[in-house]
Scaffold this active site. Structure first.
Site, PDB file in Angstrom:
ATOM      1  N   TYR A 156       0.841  -1.204   0.000  1.00 26.58           N
ATOM      2  CA  TYR A 156       0.000   0.000   0.000  1.00 26.58           C
ATOM      3  C   TYR A 156       0.876   1.255   0.000  1.00 26.58           C
ATOM      4  O   TYR A 156       0.641   2.193  -0.777  1.00 26.58           O
ATOM      5  CB  TYR A 156      -0.895  -0.030   1.244  1.00 26.58           C
ATOM      6  CG  TYR A 156      -1.858   1.119   1.377  1.00 26.58           C
ATOM      7  CD1 TYR A 156      -2.980   1.226   0.565  1.00 26.58           C
ATOM      8  CD2 TYR A 156      -1.662   2.105   2.344  1.00 26.58           C
ATOM      9  CE1 TYR A 156      -3.881   2.273   0.705  1.00 26.58           C
ATOM     10  CE2 TYR A 156      -2.548   3.149   2.492  1.00 26.58           C
ATOM     11  CZ  TYR A 156      -3.659   3.238   1.672  1.00 26.58           C
ATOM     12  OH  TYR A 156      -4.545   4.280   1.815  1.00 26.58           O
ATOM     13  N   LYS A 160       1.072   4.193  -2.770  1.00 26.65           N
ATOM     14  CA  LYS A 160       0.692   5.580  -2.472  1.00 26.65           C
ATOM     15  C   LYS A 160       1.847   6.556  -2.679  1.00 26.65           C
ATOM     16  O   LYS A 160       1.617   7.720  -3.010  1.00 26.65           O
ATOM     17  CB  LYS A 160       0.128   5.667  -1.055  1.00 26.65           C
ATOM     18  CG  LYS A 160      -1.212   4.931  -0.877  1.00 26.65           C
ATOM     19  CD  LYS A 160      -2.278   5.452  -1.843  1.00 26.65           C
ATOM     20  CE  LYS A 160      -3.647   4.858  -1.556  1.00 26.65           C
ATOM     21  NZ  LYS A 160      -4.681   5.371  -2.490  1.00 26.65           N
TER      22      LYS A 160
HETATM   23  P1  NAD Z   1     -13.350   2.333   1.093  1.00 27.41           P
HETATM   24  O1  NAD Z   1     -12.775   0.969   1.099  1.00 27.41           O
HETATM   25  O2  NAD Z   1     -14.218   2.745   2.206  1.00 27.41           O
HETATM   26  O3  NAD Z   1     -14.174   2.640  -0.202  1.00 27.41           O
HETATM   27  C1  NAD Z   1     -13.613   2.671  -1.440  1.00 27.41           C
HETATM   28  C2  NAD Z   1     -14.697   2.457  -2.488  1.00 27.41           C
HETATM   29  O4  NAD Z   1     -13.965   1.944  -3.582  1.00 27.41           O
HETATM   30  C3  NAD Z   1     -15.756   1.432  -2.097  1.00 27.41           C
HETATM   31  O5  NAD Z   1     -17.041   1.842  -2.545  1.00 27.41           O
HETATM   32  C4  NAD Z   1     -15.295   0.174  -2.816  1.00 27.41           C
HETATM   33  O6  NAD Z   1     -16.349  -0.697  -3.188  1.00 27.41           O
HETATM   34  C5  NAD Z   1     -14.614   0.762  -4.026  1.00 27.41           C
HETATM   35  N1  NAD Z   1     -13.628  -0.129  -4.600  1.00 27.41           N
HETATM   36  C6  NAD Z   1     -12.812  -1.009  -3.971  1.00 27.41           C
HETATM   37  N2  NAD Z   1     -12.076  -1.684  -4.857  1.00 27.41           N
HETATM   38  C7  NAD Z   1     -12.431  -1.202  -6.079  1.00 27.41           C
HETATM   39  C8  NAD Z   1     -12.027  -1.493  -7.419  1.00 27.41           C
HETATM   40  N3  NAD Z   1     -11.131  -2.449  -7.663  1.00 27.41           N
HETATM   41  N4  NAD Z   1     -12.597  -0.792  -8.409  1.00 27.41           N
HETATM   42  C9  NAD Z   1     -13.540   0.136  -8.170  1.00 27.41           C
HETATM   43  N5  NAD Z   1     -13.972   0.453  -6.953  1.00 27.41           N
HETATM   44  C10 NAD Z   1     -13.417  -0.207  -5.911  1.00 27.41           C
HETATM   45  O7  NAD Z   1     -12.067   3.311   0.968  1.00 27.41           O
HETATM   46  P2  NAD Z   1     -11.935   4.824   1.464  1.00 27.41           P
HETATM   47  O8  NAD Z   1     -11.521   4.825   2.877  1.00 27.41           O
HETATM   48  O9  NAD Z   1     -13.157   5.589   1.067  1.00 27.41           O
HETATM   49  O10 NAD Z   1     -10.660   5.278   0.622  1.00 27.41           O
HETATM   50  C11 NAD Z   1     -10.774   5.979  -0.592  1.00 27.41           C
HETATM   51  C12 NAD Z   1      -9.371   6.370  -1.038  1.00 27.41           C
HETATM   52  O11 NAD Z   1      -8.719   7.116   0.008  1.00 27.41           O
HETATM   53  C13 NAD Z   1      -8.474   5.164  -1.298  1.00 27.41           C
HETATM   54  O12 NAD Z   1      -7.635   5.403  -2.395  1.00 27.41           O
HETATM   55  C14 NAD Z   1      -7.663   5.053  -0.019  1.00 27.41           C
HETATM   56  O13 NAD Z   1      -6.425   4.408  -0.204  1.00 27.41           O
HETATM   57  C15 NAD Z   1      -7.502   6.518   0.354  1.00 27.41           C
HETATM   58  N6  NAD Z   1      -7.226   6.697   1.800  1.00 27.41           N
HETATM   59  C16 NAD Z   1      -8.143   6.356   2.751  1.00 27.41           C
HETATM   60  C17 NAD Z   1      -7.839   6.534   4.101  1.00 27.41           C
HETATM   61  C18 NAD Z   1      -8.805   6.185   5.195  1.00 27.41           C
HETATM   62  O14 NAD Z   1      -8.429   6.256   6.371  1.00 27.41           O
HETATM   63  N7  NAD Z   1     -10.025   5.820   4.897  1.00 27.41           N
HETATM   64  C19 NAD Z   1      -6.609   7.073   4.463  1.00 27.41           C
HETATM   65  C20 NAD Z   1      -5.701   7.385   3.472  1.00 27.41           C
HETATM   66  C21 NAD Z   1      -6.028   7.209   2.138  1.00 27.41           C
END
Ligand code: NAD
Length: 261
Positions: A156, A160
């Site tokens: 990951y 990133k």
């Molecule tokens: P999440 O897992 O809650 O939701 C992500 C969405 O993407 C979901 O609706 C899921 O179904 C969809 N998804 C998953 N795999 C997929 C694929 N292969 N193709 C299309 N859609 C797909 O994630 P989140 O927490 O909302 O994170 C969103 C972004 O923010 C990500 O890139 C994540 O790495 C980044 N991020 C999140 C956090 C956190 O704490 N939540 C922190 C840092 C970065």
């Protein structure tokens, strides 16, 4: 005690045509609702068909890990919205929680494909449409894991950090076309995803989930989680005229995270 935002930034984005990957859940869904609330026309993709069916926004089922799906989603967004002004590369997975020597090639491949290669494929397909719009914006979701090393989350973190290199390179390529490219680096965003990560890390470290939650919050100087709305608001700002001269940036929204989890 600091708490994050729970309402969208007030900014007029009337008519802005926005495509968001992974827009049916989590941060993507908060962004879709927020852009819509500001007057934008929104199109989302996701792999979760039930969540897509429940979403109020026009959508396509598209797996960010599949090149043809990335292309299909941009094509569908352009057809539905009548063009494209903003692409938000949001879809991402947490990837495996394991020491590098225990990560399988398949798990590594899936993480790099979905978390960074997908952004390349979606952007590649979207660029001619952004150019045709006379400029636009690409917003890529990186992470605090793209600023620090993240033990037990190396795939990951590598993905990133890759998002930042992709963002900075693409912004230089597209600057002369008036297309801006930025990355948002969320810190610990409260929600189901961080809870699952905390659970996995607690198990790997042989401590309780409460203890791991406390350790997570203690990595920020503001001693709090970030809200999904905080991330959505940064995306609104970057897509709006207020962000007109911001490109090539890696912007942390992370309660001033000081160290890795
Ligand atoms: P999440 O897992 O809650 O939701 C992500 C969405 O993407 C979901 O609706 C899921 O179904 C969809 N998804 C998953 N795999 C997929 C694929 N292969 N193709 C299309 N859609 C797909 O994630 P989140 O927490 O909302 O994170 C969103 C972004 O923010 C990500 O890139 C994540 O790495 C980044 N991020 C999140 C956090 C956190 O704490 N939540 C922190 C840092 C970065």
């Amino acid at each position: 005690m600091v708490t994050g935002a729970h309402t969208p930034l007030t900014v007029d984005l009337s008519g802005l045509r926005v495509a968001i990957t992974g827009g049916a859940g989590g941060i993507g869904s908060a962004m879709a609702d927020s852009f819509y609330a500001c007057g934008a026309k929104v199109f989302i993709s996701d792999i979760d068909t039930a969540a897509l069916a429940a979403s109020p926004h026009p959508h396509i089922r598209a797996d960010a890990g599949v090149v043809a799906d990335c292309e299909a989603l941009v094509d569908a967004a352009v057809a539905q919205l009548g063009g494209l002004d903003v692409l938000v590369n949001n879809a991402g997975i947490a990837g495996p929680t394991a020491r590098v020597e225990d990560v399988t090639p398949d798990a590594l491949d899936a993480t790099l494909r979905i978390d960074v290669a997908s952004m390349f494929h979606c952007s590649r397909r979207a660029i001619p449409h952004l150019r045709a719009s006379g400029g636009g914006a690409i917003i890529n979701l990186s992470s605090a894991a793209g600023r620090f090393g993240f033990p037990l989350r190396a795939p990951y973190s590598a993905a990133k950090w890759g998002v930042i290199g992709f963002t900075k390179s693409l912004s230089i390529e597209l600057g002369p076309d008036g297309i801006r490219v930025n990355a948002i680096l969320p810190g610990p965003v409260d929600g189901l995803r961080i809870r699952a990560v905390i659970k996995a890390k607690a198990a790997a470290a042989h401590i309780s989930e409460n203890e791991m939650t406390e350790r997570t919050v203690a990595t920020t100087s503001l001693r709090c989680f970030v809200t999904q709305q905080d991330i959505a608001n940064m995306a609104l700002y970057l897509a709006s005229p207020f962000g007109a001269t911001i490109s090539g940036q890696a912007i942390s929204v992370d309660a001033d995270m000081q160290t890795t989890m």
